[in-house]
Design a protein around this motif. Structure first.
Motif, PDB file in Angstrom:
ATOM      1  N   UNK A   9      -1.272 -42.921   2.132  1.00 13.29           N
ATOM      2  CA  UNK A   9      -0.968 -41.538   2.461  1.00 13.29           C
ATOM      3  C   UNK A   9      -0.834 -40.595   1.296  1.00 13.29           C
ATOM      4  N   UNK A  10      -0.886 -41.110   0.048  1.00 18.40           N
ATOM      5  CA  UNK A  10      -0.599 -40.274  -1.114  1.00 18.40           C
ATOM      6  C   UNK A  10      -1.864 -39.718  -1.746  1.00 18.40           C
ATOM      7  N   UNK A  11      -1.778 -38.470  -2.221  1.00 17.93           N
ATOM      8  CA  UNK A  11      -2.847 -37.826  -2.967  1.00 17.93           C
ATOM      9  C   UNK A  11      -2.235 -37.176  -4.200  1.00 17.93           C
ATOM     10  N   UNK A  12      -2.685 -37.572  -5.371  1.00 16.90           N
ATOM     11  CA  UNK A  12      -2.192 -37.015  -6.631  1.00 16.90           C
ATOM     12  C   UNK A  12      -2.973 -35.743  -6.945  1.00 16.90           C
ATOM     13  N   UNK A  13      -2.264 -34.678  -7.368  1.00 10.35           N
ATOM     14  CA  UNK A  13      -2.939 -33.411  -7.637  1.00 10.35           C
ATOM     15  C   UNK A  13      -2.876 -32.993  -9.103  1.00 10.35           C
ATOM     16  N   UNK A  14      -1.831 -33.402  -9.822  1.00  9.82           N
ATOM     17  CA  UNK A  14      -1.725 -32.967 -11.214  1.00  9.82           C
ATOM     18  C   UNK A  14      -0.806 -33.890 -11.999  1.00  9.82           C
TER      19      UNK A  14
END
Length: 239
Positions: free
Chosen positions: A32-37
């Motif tokens: 479920x996780x999405x890294x953005x920065x």
């Protein structure tokens, strides 16, 4: 609430340590996780959570407040808020690694404060769900770390190809062309993470919790369904 979980990764402790303190390497293993920065010891991202038909998106910031390479121990503080509601999640996560030769055992201690819909599951349920999520994370990480030679080989081939292309370009006479694209900056960008083609699929808490959670949530769901049916019938009788 305080939660404790353990998992084992089929890789040497140094490899596991380097991966765990690199959000870009491990984010894809967290359901479920999405890294953005990523900016130094701070990183931002989001996690999608699904509870039955209800979908929630938590956006937040994590910060490494301790990295002890000698002891293979790290501490992360995280804060997240539901994007369309009042739900929040705050956590301090302590991770410590133990060398088991060809494998590594990790202990994760989580001090968690959560509000909103997920809080209805309680400590025991969240601990069970968390354990299953961490098991999936460990399996994914083991698979990633088990193929370093293939990754290194691919990087080497790419480097050779880039070198050959650069040599060919240097050997070719250059001509000024109006409006020709400029060469990209070779220095790496800091902060921004290359976005995946698709965001991570939502973490389905009901699926992870299994039948036990259905027994607890079923009365609530049932009451909502009955209420909806009564509402529809009353409207029809009035008309």
């Amino acid at each position: 609430m305080q939660l404790e979980h353990n998992f084992t990764v089929d890789a040497p402790i140094d490899s596991v340590w380097k991966a765990l303190i690199d959000p870009e390497r491990v984010a894809g293993c967290m359901p479920g996780a999405t890294l953005t920065e990523v900016d130094g010891d701070k990183f931002t991202g989001q996690i999608k959570v699904k509870i039955g038909p209800v979908a929630l998106v938590y956006k937040g910031v994590g910060t490494f407040i301790e990295k002890d390479e000698g002891a293979h121990r790290a501490v992360i503080e995280g804060n997240a808020k539901e994007s369309r509601g009042q739900g929040t999640a705050k956590a301090t996560v302590s991770m410590s690694l133990k060398d088991e030769g060809d494998t590594t055992t990790a202990t994760v201690l989580t001090d968690l404060a959560i509000t909103g819909k997920p809080a209805q599951f309680g400590r025991g349920m969240l601990s069970d769900v968390g354990g299953k999520i961490i098991d999936q994370f460990a399996t994914c990480l083991s698979k990633k770390l088990a193929e370093p030679e293939q990754a290194a080989g691919a990087d080497a081939e790419a480097a050779v190809a880039a070198t050959e292309a650069a040599s060919a370009a240097d050997a070719t006479p250059t001509t000024a062309v109006t409006g020709a694209p400029t060469q990209p900056d070779a220095s790496p960008r800091t902060g921004v993470v290359a976005q995946p083609q698709e965001e991570a699929e939502a973490l389905d808490l009901m699926a992870y919790a299994g039948g036990s959670v259905l027994k607890r949530v079923a009365p609530i769901v049932g009451a909502v369904v009955v209420g909806a049916i009564v509402f529809v019938l009353v409207r029809r009788l009035r008309h």
